[in-house]
Design an enzyme around this catalytic site. Sequence first.
Site, short mmCIF file in Angstrom:
data_model
loop_
_atom_site.label_atom_id
_atom_site.label_comp_id
_atom_site.label_asym_id
_atom_site.label_seq_id
_atom_site.Cartn_x
_atom_site.Cartn_y
_atom_site.Cartn_z
N PRO A 24 0.81 -1.22 0.00
CA PRO A 24 0.00 0.00 0.00
C PRO A 24 0.84 1.27 0.00
CG PRO A 24 0.11 -0.91 2.20
CD PRO A 24 0.85 -1.87 1.30
N GLY A 25 0.30 2.29 -0.65
CA GLY A 25 0.88 3.63 -0.57
C GLY A 25 0.18 4.40 0.53
N SER A 26 0.43 5.68 0.60
CA SER A 26 -0.22 6.54 1.59
C SER A 26 -1.65 6.85 1.15
CB SER A 26 0.58 7.83 1.77
OG SER A 26 0.46 8.62 0.59
N MET A 27 -2.33 7.70 1.92
CA MET A 27 -3.72 8.08 1.61
C MET A 27 -3.89 8.61 0.20
SD MET A 27 -5.13 10.12 4.86
CE MET A 27 -5.95 9.32 6.21
N HIS A 48 6.71 -3.27 3.06
CA HIS A 48 5.26 -3.41 3.22
C HIS A 48 4.56 -2.08 2.96
CE1 HIS A 48 5.91 -1.55 7.10
NE2 HIS A 48 4.61 -1.48 7.29
N GLY A 49 5.26 -1.12 2.42
CA GLY A 49 4.69 0.18 2.09
C GLY A 49 5.79 1.20 1.94
N ALA A 50 5.40 2.44 1.86
CA ALA A 50 6.37 3.50 1.62
C ALA A 50 7.26 3.75 2.82
CB ALA A 50 5.65 4.79 1.23
N GLY A 51 6.75 3.64 4.01
CA GLY A 51 7.51 3.97 5.20
C GLY A 51 7.45 5.47 5.47
N LYS A 118 -9.50 5.36 7.64
CA LYS A 118 -8.51 5.48 8.70
C LYS A 118 -9.24 5.85 9.98
CE LYS A 118 -4.48 5.92 10.56
NZ LYS A 118 -3.69 4.77 10.85
#
Length: 119
Positions: A24-27, A48-51, A118
């Site tokens: 997943p990316g951010s919102m 597992h994502g952008a961090g 969220k």
Amino acid sequence: MKKNVWLTRKGATSARSGELAIIPGSMGAASYIVRGKGNPDSYNSCSHGAGRRHSRGETKRRFTLEDHEKATLGVECRKDADVVDETPMAYKNIDAVMAAQSDLVEVICTLKQIICVKG
């Protein structure tokens, strides 16, 4: 020599050869469906994502609710002060993260964020 070990992935996703995963990316960013390449140098793992680029506190100091509203324009998500710490600018660029792990996963599909739930 082969050994049986327990592998825990803190901040990582399993990327065994042929295994499908979601990164997943951010919102306000894209997310990815990927296929693992089974790279032993990464223990068959990928991100597992952008961090986060900024801590939650730093994000709240740097960015306003107006910044968050602009960054999530076109995405149905919460747009209130309680989620500013999750604004897209708090995270690393997911496209750069994906490019940096091209030896770990093959991108099968890129998803555009339209809804983010969220909290």
